[in-house]
Structures are given as structure tokens and as C-alpha cells.
Design a protein around this motif. Sequence first.
Motif, PDB file in Angstrom:
ATOM      1  N   LEU A   1       2.260 -29.023  -8.887  1.00  0.00           N
ATOM      2  CA  LEU A   1       1.302 -28.069  -9.433  1.00  0.00           C
ATOM      3  C   LEU A   1       0.194 -28.743 -10.236  1.00  0.00           C
ATOM      4  O   LEU A   1      -0.706 -28.062 -10.743  1.00  0.00           O
ATOM      5  CB  LEU A   1       2.035 -27.033 -10.297  1.00  0.00           C
ATOM      6  CG  LEU A   1       2.950 -26.065  -9.519  1.00  0.00           C
ATOM      7  CD1 LEU A   1       3.834 -25.272 -10.476  1.00  0.00           C
ATOM      8  CD2 LEU A   1       2.129 -25.126  -8.644  1.00  0.00           C
ATOM      9  N   GLU A   2       0.239 -30.055 -10.333  1.00  0.00           N
ATOM     10  CA  GLU A   2      -0.820 -30.789 -11.031  1.00  0.00           C
ATOM     11  C   GLU A   2      -2.090 -30.930 -10.192  1.00  0.00           C
ATOM     12  O   GLU A   2      -3.138 -31.278 -10.718  1.00  0.00           O
ATOM     13  CB  GLU A   2      -0.325 -32.182 -11.443  1.00  0.00           C
ATOM     14  CG  GLU A   2       0.735 -32.157 -12.519  1.00  0.00           C
ATOM     15  CD  GLU A   2       1.271 -33.550 -12.835  1.00  0.00           C
ATOM     16  OE1 GLU A   2       2.115 -33.661 -13.747  1.00  0.00           O
ATOM     17  OE2 GLU A   2       0.855 -34.519 -12.173  1.00  0.00           O
ATOM     18  N   VAL A   3      -1.993 -30.696  -8.886  1.00  0.00           N
ATOM     19  CA  VAL A   3      -3.163 -30.805  -8.012  1.00  0.00           C
ATOM     20  C   VAL A   3      -3.464 -29.438  -7.404  1.00  0.00           C
ATOM     21  O   VAL A   3      -2.659 -28.507  -7.482  1.00  0.00           O
ATOM     22  CB  VAL A   3      -2.957 -31.857  -6.911  1.00  0.00           C
ATOM     23  CG1 VAL A   3      -2.843 -33.240  -7.511  1.00  0.00           C
ATOM     24  CG2 VAL A   3      -1.729 -31.539  -6.077  1.00  0.00           C
ATOM     25  N   GLY A   4      -4.632 -29.316  -6.785  1.00  0.00           N
ATOM     26  CA  GLY A   4      -5.098 -28.025  -6.303  1.00  0.00           C
ATOM     27  C   GLY A   4      -4.337 -27.503  -5.110  1.00  0.00           C
ATOM     28  O   GLY A   4      -3.575 -28.221  -4.449  1.00  0.00           O
ATOM     29  N   ALA A   5      -4.584 -26.239  -4.810  1.00  0.00           N
ATOM     30  CA  ALA A   5      -3.921 -25.573  -3.688  1.00  0.00           C
ATOM     31  C   ALA A   5      -4.210 -26.296  -2.384  1.00  0.00           C
ATOM     32  O   ALA A   5      -5.355 -26.603  -2.073  1.00  0.00           O
ATOM     33  CB  ALA A   5      -4.390 -24.126  -3.598  1.00  0.00           C
ATOM     34  N   GLY A   6      -3.142 -26.589  -1.639  1.00  0.00           N
ATOM     35  CA  GLY A   6      -3.281 -27.218  -0.335  1.00  0.00           C
ATOM     36  C   GLY A   6      -3.616 -28.685  -0.357  1.00  0.00           C
ATOM     37  O   GLY A   6      -3.795 -29.293   0.704  1.00  0.00           O
ATOM     38  N   GLU A   7      -3.689 -29.301  -1.535  1.00  0.00           N
ATOM     39  CA  GLU A   7      -4.082 -30.702  -1.609  1.00  0.00           C
ATOM     40  C   GLU A   7      -2.913 -31.662  -1.489  1.00  0.00           C
ATOM     41  O   GLU A   7      -3.104 -32.869  -1.375  1.00  0.00           O
ATOM     42  CB  GLU A   7      -4.845 -30.978  -2.918  1.00  0.00           C
ATOM     43  CG  GLU A   7      -6.211 -30.307  -2.964  1.00  0.00           C
ATOM     44  CD  GLU A   7      -7.027 -30.719  -4.176  1.00  0.00           C
ATOM     45  OE1 GLU A   7      -6.474 -31.443  -5.038  1.00  0.00           O
ATOM     46  OE2 GLU A   7      -8.201 -30.324  -4.254  1.00  0.00           O
ATOM     47  N   THR A   8      -1.699 -31.148  -1.525  1.00  0.00           N
ATOM     48  CA  THR A   8      -0.536 -32.022  -1.400  1.00  0.00           C
ATOM     49  C   THR A   8       0.482 -31.403  -0.453  1.00  0.00           C
ATOM     50  O   THR A   8       0.550 -30.186  -0.292  1.00  0.00           O
ATOM     51  CB  THR A   8       0.128 -32.285  -2.765  1.00  0.00           C
ATOM     52  OG1 THR A   8       1.205 -33.212  -2.599  1.00  0.00           O
ATOM     53  CG2 THR A   8       0.689 -31.006  -3.358  1.00  0.00           C
TER      54      THR A   8
END
Length: 546
Positions: A407-414
Motif C-alpha cells: 500500500l506504499e505505492v499507487g494503485a496497479g503499480e505493484t
Amino acid sequence: MKSPPTSPALLLFFILFIITITFSSALFDLPNPSGFVTCLQSSSKSVYTPANSSFKDIYNFSARNPRFLMPDANRLTPAVIVTPTAESEVQAVVICAKQNDMQIRTRSGGHDFEGLSYSSTYTRPFVLLDMINLKAIIPTKAVIADPVAKTAIVQAGATLGEVYYWIYRASGLLGFPAGVWSTVGATGLICGGGYGPLRRKYGFAADNVLDARIVDVYGNILDRKAMGEDLFWAIRGGSCSSFGVILSWKLNLVDIPERVTIFTVLREDRQTEIMYPFQTIAPVLPIEVDIRCRISTTINFNTSTRPDGLVIQLGFTGAFLGSADDLFTIFSTRLPEIGFVRSDLIEVPWIEALMQSSFFPLFSANYTPEDFLNRTFLADIPTKAKSDFVRSPLSVPAINGLWDKLLEVGAGETTVIFTPYGGVLDNYPESTIPFPNRAGTLFMIYARVLWVGNTTQKLEWIRSLHDYLTPYVSSNPRRAYYNYDDLDLGANPATGIISNIAARRWGSSYFNENFNRLIAIKTLVDPLNFFRHEQTVPPFSLIQDM
């Protein structure tokens, strides 16, 4: 199943070699691209230099990680590209490259995560040997060379999609145990092991290779008998690019039911409640069951407790070599936490399962099997990725901490994927092929971050995720998958002596104790380390404690 021991002849050579031969650290210091082109002109018409108008298009066409096409990639591109159409041209490339001190990078599909098959972190000019035109499935339009023996011969430039298509055209009741991403090169996949939806029933791609043809460092073409069992062992999961250039494979085909069952379900609540038992139950399901979990982030204000609506999404997908009713019974009794309903399970032919049983909408609703022949059908995504193998289940606090990291990175980025093992994989000793991760492995973790926005920040984040997982994954060594190459593990220098510590850091991660045998084989078949890049197996003569 046990691999043959290293031959006495290899051991004798190894002992004599380290006693009698030393090498200069300046080996291969004078690469000569123009001399290479001149040497090759009489043997191949498929030679391109940056002066050719089509050079850039040929280079970009199979560069599957756009990260390395970006201006800030800090990568050297080839001085020469050769796209051979015949085996004799491959021989000529090796001979002319040796004569002109040019290192070779060999590309089949171009999906390697660090782009080492077509770019370089070195400053030395190199030749890109692009196998795209050596892609026929032999015999043409009839994959099965022997319908009784259930075998296929595949040239080195073929993609998985091409392999699957021609198997389907020959028989809808046969398959090959490999991956689901159709534009992946079959050769690259086999060279690192190669897993897919049939792994728990039939093992890996490399387990199902019966023979191979390879061009060695001297320009000779060798089959299994000529190369010997040591080299044949090495190229099935131990990095083909360390030992020569693969020309073709003879593959074992496996039986597939007329119809199989596929599924894809998404869950955005009860994530920990679902994932904790999944870790230990999925590996002991019937061997006909393939189920994987894709973990990502998305926006859902209905289920998220965060102001930005970000939530963890679990996606379960896979295939079952049996009926939907039977699979529903299995899931209802063994994995009730996921909450499958009967309508989630769909029976389809195997070719359709290969097109639909994935985490992504790879093919549209109007797909046809012929789409498998399109090498650009699937989108190329810029990423940085890592891998791990898990031998003990993550605890509930560890799983919750993983959600916090994602949850530290944006939606769909991981994306993080848990791929369960078990099944027949538990029956293979680690020495069967160079790929060691069999018995004792619960599942493999693949983790990636999109190479968008602040890429320095993204690199720091994927490394922090890797650090977070350290207490919960394999150790001594911490294992990784060679086909998901990762230069964070270490790299060989462009020339000269290689640090023993540095080489074993990445070598042991990929191959564990099998790295020792790979070094011995490399010492025998390529003693001067002609086949060399950042993560090729080094010969013993060039390894020193530093």
C-alpha cells in the motif's frame, strides 16, 4: 529422479586445468566490430549495424522490457545485430566473433528482466545474435515429429505461443509444460527451468527436454550424444548463454484432457484470512490443480478504510486437468476461505485455457488460436522485478506487514504473485537439473513494480520490499529464479578475473549447490569464458578470492 554424476573425464580435466593454465586479466581487450562484419559477409546477409535504417526497428522489436529502451537506461546497445536464417550462420557468428574479440548476446523472446540478452552494462561493443528467424516448429505445421512418441522439435527462435499453436494444430490432447505468456521465447524459458500451469503434474519445461542442438565455443554443432550428459544437464535450467548457442530442442509432449477447467476470481476483503491457509493447502492439492494468487493494489471505496480508497486485491487463477464439478468439490472442501461458487469454474479446451488462464486479459473476447503466432500481441511493460522461494509459511503478522508494504505505492503499480509448488516437484532432488527449487518449496514469490514516474523511488521501494521479505523466505542462500534475473544479486566484470564471493552471491542464489557443477562444466566446454555477460557461469580459472 536423479541426474547423472559429473563424469570422471570432466573431473580429470578440471584438475589438470587449474594446475597448468592461467589467464591474463586483459583477455579479449580489442573488440573489432568492423572486422566481425567483414568476416561474416560471406556467410550471412542478415547483418545490421547502426548505419542500417532498419537497425533500430530490429533492435526494439523484441526488447520486451521497455525500461531498457528509455534514454536514461544507461545501457550499451549492440554494435552489430545478426538475424540468422540457418544454423550455419550461427556457427559463423561464433567463429567470427571469436576471431574479432566480440562478445555475444543471444536473444530469442527478449523477456529477460534485466535485458541482458540484448543490452549491456559493460562498455565493450558486442554482437546481438537475434534468433527471431530461426523459429520453425519442425516438421512445419506438424509439431509431433513422432505421433507415437509424442515429441516435438522446436527451433531456438520460437515463442511459447508458436509452440502451443502448432501442438494444438497437431493434437488438442497434447501439451507442453511451460508458461502462459505467449511472447516469451521457448529457449530462454527452458534455459532457466521454465514453470507454468502444468508444473505440479508434469514438472518444468526443462524436465521435458529429450535432446538439444547447440553451437559450442568452437563453432561445432552438438546434439545430446555429442555434447555429453554434463553439458546436456547444464543447459536445462543452468543458463544456456553460459555454454553456447541453442539451435533447437526435442521436447516431450504430455497428455491433456479434451476439456479442462479454468477460473479467475477476485477478492478485496478478508485478505489475511484467505492467504494464511492458502500457503500450506495449495501445495498439497491434487497434482492436476494449478492455482496461483496475484496480489496487487486497486481503488475500492466500498472495502477500503483509507481516504484514498486503496485496497489489496487478491486474484486467484489457474487451470484444472479435469471437470468443473470435481474442482468445485476440491475448492469447497480444501479452500473454503476463497469462497468459490460453481459459476466461477469454466470448462474449455486446453488451447483456450492457455489463452485465458492468466492474471491479465491477454486475449480479447474475439481471440483465435492464430493470435498465438503474433509476437507483438501482448503489451510490453517496463518493470523492475525480484523473486524468492518460500519454505515455511508466512505468519499472520508477516502477511499483514506485506499488505502495508504494497500500500506504499499507487494503485496497479505493484504485483506480487504466489505460485504454489508441491505435486511431482516434491519427487525431484535438487540436482536433477541446475534449477534446484523442488522438494521443500511451498511456493515461489514474484514481485514487480512498474518503471513509471520517479524510477529512483520505485527502485528503492522494490528493494525495500525485498528487504522486508528477508526473514520469511529461503536463506543460506536466499534463493532466486534465474529466469527472473536480478543484477542486484551481483554481476561479473566485462573482462578478466571474477571475484569468487561476487560470483557465488548470484550463482548460489540461482542454483544453490548446483553452481559448483556448472562451474566445472563451464571450465571444460568454454575455458576462456568466451560466452560471457553479467551473469554467465564463469570457468574456474577466472574465479579468485578478492
